[in-house]
Design an enzyme around this catalytic site. Structure first.
Site, PDB file in Angstrom:
ATOM      1  NE  ARG A  15      -1.882  -1.999   3.437  1.00 17.56           N
ATOM      2  CZ  ARG A  15      -2.325  -1.648   5.207  1.00 17.56           C
ATOM      3  NH1 ARG A  15      -3.221  -1.332   5.153  1.00 17.56           N
ATOM      4  NH2 ARG A  15      -1.843  -2.839   5.374  1.00 17.56           N
ATOM      5  CE  LYS A  75       0.964  -1.918   9.421  1.00 18.88           C
ATOM      6  NZ  LYS A  75      -0.416  -2.376  10.103  1.00 18.88           N
ATOM      7  CE1 TYR A  94      -5.303   2.786  10.259  1.00 22.49           C
ATOM      8  CE2 TYR A  94      -4.270   2.008   8.837  1.00 22.49           C
ATOM      9  CZ  TYR A  94      -5.527   2.109   9.329  1.00 22.49           C
ATOM     10  OH  TYR A  94      -7.014   1.811   8.862  1.00 22.49           O
ATOM     11  CG  HIS A  96      -2.303  -0.473  14.951  1.00 22.51           C
ATOM     12  ND1 HIS A  96      -3.030  -1.204  15.832  1.00 22.51           N
ATOM     13  CD2 HIS A  96      -1.966  -1.225  13.657  1.00 22.51           C
ATOM     14  CE1 HIS A  96      -3.897  -0.653  14.233  1.00 22.51           C
ATOM     15  NE2 HIS A  96      -3.106  -0.553  13.674  1.00 22.51           N
ATOM     16  CD  GLU A 118      -3.764   2.787  15.785  1.00 24.05           C
ATOM     17  OE1 GLU A 118      -2.433   3.222  16.245  1.00 24.05           O
ATOM     18  OE2 GLU A 118      -3.074   3.455  14.076  1.00 24.05           O
ATOM     19  CG  ASP A 270      -2.945  -4.667  13.881  1.00 26.43           C
ATOM     20  OD1 ASP A 270      -4.432  -5.194  14.220  1.00 26.43           O
ATOM     21  OD2 ASP A 270      -3.360  -4.315  12.666  1.00 26.43           O
TER      22      ASP A 270
END
Length: 384
Positions: A15, A75, A94, A96, A118, A270
Site C-alpha cells: 500500500r 504502516k 497507523y 498500534h 486507529e 496488530d
C-alpha cells in the site's frame, strides 16, 4: 506545508499513503508533496501519475524524511526508519503503539508528533480511519481461512460451504464490530454455518435482524467460547479496544480441545491479538502450527490487496490530512476533537491513555500539550 510520502518498507506491504488524486488535492491548496520513487507501484500508481498530479519524485526515503514536515504513511515506521524521523515532525499513519513497546519508546525518543489513524474517533465512537481497513481485513479473513482449511496447507481439508449432502464448515467469529460483521457476511455468503459472539447485546440484536439464516448470534463469555471452539473449523478473532491491547479470548489450553487442522485467523494481531498463541506473521510466511492448529496472524492483511486498500484508505484519511496540512497539527487538533483523539505521542510525551497503560508510562494531558506555546490568529490558516 511540505508533505512526504515514503515507500512502505514493512515486509510485503504494497500500500501507499497517498494516491495521485490525493496529491492533486494537496497541491490545489498550495502544499508541496514529495513522493519517494516507486512508492505507489505496489498499488498500481506509477511515478509519472504522481508527477502529473504535481508531486516531486525523490529517489530515496532519506530525502523524503529530510524534506517533509508531515509524513503520510500506511504502516508504523520500522527500526531502519527511526533515525530518519525529526523532532516535531508530524507522522500521520497507523501506529498500534499498544502492541509495540520498541516503537513507542523510539517515537518518544525522536520527539515526533504521532497522530494515529486507529484512534481518530468520532463523537459516536466510530473510528473513521480504521473502518476502511477493518472492512477489507474482515472480508479477507474468511477468504484466507477457507484457503488454509485445505489439506495441502495443513488444514482440516474441509470446504467452507460444503456441498449437497455434506455439512458446511462451522465458523466462529469473536467480535461483532466492523471486522466481525464483514467476516460473518462473507463466510455466510460462502455457505458456512456462522456463529458471531460479542458482549454487546444491542449489536447482536442488530445482526440478528439483517444477517442471513446461516448466521446465529451468541453472548460472548469464557464458557460459551470454550464450548464453541470444540466444533469450529475456522475461528476469526475480530476484537478491538481502541488504542489498547486486545484481550486474550482464546487461551493456549483451548487449542487442545479443538479439532486438528482448525484454522485461527487473528485480525486483532496488530493490537496484540485476541488469541494467546498469536504472534505477528507476514504475507511471505503467513502461518504456523501449534498443537495441530493452523495460525494465520498476518499483521497487515489489507496489504495483500493494495489497490483496493489504498483507494479505500485515502478516501478516509485525505480530509483529515488536508486539515492538518492547512491548519497545522496543533490548531487542527484544537479545533477538531476527532483529530485530537488521534494524538498518541507528542514531542516525547505519551498523551493517549491506552498507550500509557500498555507500557506503564506517564500520561500527559493532551490539552496541556496542545496549549503549550500555542499562539495563532484564525486568519493565518486555511479552512479545508
Amino acid at each position: 506545508m511540505l508533505i512526504g510520502v515514503p515507500k512502505e518498507i514493512k515486509n510485503n506491504e504494497n500500500r501507499v499513503g497517498l494516491t495521485p488524486a490525493g496529491v492533486s488535492e494537496f497541491v490545489k491548496y498550495g502544499h508541496e508533496v514529495y513522493v519517494q520513487a516507486t512508492a505507489g507501484e505496489g498499488s498500481g500508481f506509477a511515478d509519472a501519475e504522481y508527477e502529473q498530479a504535481g508531486a516531486t519524485i525523490l529517489a530515496t526515503i532519506e530525502e523524503v524524511y529530510e524534506k517533509a514536515e508531515m509524513i503520510v504513511k500506511v504502516k508504523e515506521p520500522i527500526a531502519q526508519e527511526y533515525p530518519l524521523i525529526k523532532e516535531n515532525q508530524l507522522l500521520f499513519t497507523y501506529f498500534h503503539f499498544a502492541s509495540g513497546e520498541e516503537l513507542t519508546h523510539a517515537m518518544i525518543e525522536r520527539k515526533a508528533v504521532c497522530l494515529a489513524y486507529e484512534t481518530v474517533e468520532l463523537s459516536n465512537r466510530a473510528l473513521p480511519l480504521l473502518i476502511p481497513m477493518s472492512e477489507v481485513a474482515g472480508r479477507m479473513a474468511p477468504q484466507e481461512g477457507a484457503k488454509y482449511l485445505e489439506k495441502p496447507l495443513k488444514g482440516r481439508g474441509i470446504l467452507l460451504g460444503g456441498v449437497p449432502g455434506v455439512k458446511p464448515a462451522e465458523v466462529l467469529v469473536l467480535g461483532a464490530g466492523i471486522v466481525g460483521t464483514q467476516a460473518a457476511k462473507i463466510a455466510a455468503g460462502l455457505g458456512a454455518q456462522v456463529t458471531v459472539m460479542d458482549i454487546n447485546l444491542n449489536r447482536l440484536r442488530e445482526l440478528d435482524d439483517f444477517m442471513p439464516k446461516n448466521v446465529t448470534t451468541q453472548y460472548s463469555n469464557e464458557y460459551n467460547i470454550r464450548a464453541a471452539v470444540k466444533t469450529a473449523d475456522l475461528i476469526i478473532g475480530a476484537v478491538l479496544i481502541p488504542g489498547a491491547k486486545a484481550p486474550h479470548l482464546i487461551t493456549r489450553d483451548m487449542l487442545k480441545t479443538m479439532k486438528p487442522g482448525t484454522v485461527l485467523v487473528d485480525v486483532a494481531v496488530d493490537q496484540g491479538g485476541c488469541i494467546e498463541t498469536c504472534k505477528p506473521t507476514t504475507h511471505e510466511d503467513p502461518t504456523y502450527i501449534i498443537d495441530d492448529i493452523v495460525h494465520y496472524c498476518v499483521a497487515n492483511m489489507p496489504g495483500a490487496v493494495p489497490y483496493t486498500s489504498t483507494l479505500a484508505l485515502t478516501n478516509a484519511t485525505l480530509p483529515y490530512a488536508l486539515k492538518l496540512a492547512s491548519q497545522g497539527w496543533r490548531v487542527a487538533c484544537l479545533l477538531n476533537e476527532d483529530l485530537r483523539l488521534g494524538l498518541n505521542v507528542v514531542n516525547g510525551k505519551v498523551v493517549y491513555k491506552g498507550v500509557a497503560d500498555a507500557w506503564g508510562l506517564e500520561l500527559t494531558d493532551v490539552n496541556q500539550v496542545l496549549n503549550e506555546n500555542t499562539m495563532f490568529e484564525e486568519s493565518t490558516f486555511m479552512t479545508v
